[in-house]
Enzyme design. Sequence first.
Site, PDB file in Angstrom:
ATOM      1  N   ARG A 117      -1.678   2.891   0.175  1.00 55.59           N
ATOM      2  CA  ARG A 117      -2.876   3.671   0.483  1.00 55.59           C
ATOM      3  C   ARG A 117      -2.588   5.148  -0.078  1.00 55.59           C
ATOM      4  NH1 ARG A 117      -2.238   0.201   5.244  1.00 55.59           N
ATOM      5  NH2 ARG A 117      -0.370   1.721   5.632  1.00 55.59           N
ATOM      6  N   GLU A 176      14.470   1.233   7.985  1.00 58.70           N
ATOM      7  CA  GLU A 176      15.047   0.680   9.420  1.00 58.70           C
ATOM      8  C   GLU A 176      15.444  -0.815   8.960  1.00 58.70           C
ATOM      9  OE1 GLU A 176      10.755   0.871   9.825  1.00 58.70           O
ATOM     10  OE2 GLU A 176      12.202   2.049   8.989  1.00 58.70           O
TER      11      GLU A 176
END
Length: 179
Positions: A66, A103
């Site tokens: 994006r 993560e």
Amino acid sequence: MSDSSGGDVAAVIQSLMRQVPDFPEPGIQFKDLTPVLADARGLATVTDALAAVAGEVDLVAGIDARGFLLGAAVAIRLGTGVLAIRKGGKLPPPVHSETYDLEYGSATLEIPADGMDLAGLRVLLVDDVLATGGTLAAATTLLRTGGATVSDAAVVLELSALNGRAVLPDLAVASLYVV
């Protein structure tokens, strides 16, 4: 922050952003900016606001994916070119690459090593979301490795609970909407 029509940028984003519960896993409240970008007023508002935070820049860099859309729109507003910072493996060699931790694993960003000279260029780094800060940090390192000066970044949405700014101490980050 207000848009060019006098409206509040955060209010426009909030009114158009879709909330998706339990995505990508249970307990996560996903903030989907797709409807903001698909709306003509939303896209114009976000583009104008991102461009307004830019200092003197020679180039806008947008992060896959994006960030490509936003970076191109901002570059047009600023009268500069745009550099797409790609996910690893999407560009032909040679490339400059930067791997960083997520993560749930790791990822790599790349830019072309040939065909463009970034030395001394002032670059505005644009992305959709600031979460843990790893992507912006890696992109900044990558651009600096190529010789660019990156002093500013601009994002549409900042997830403040993830404290992404903590890993970006030498980067001024403008966020249009903070949750």
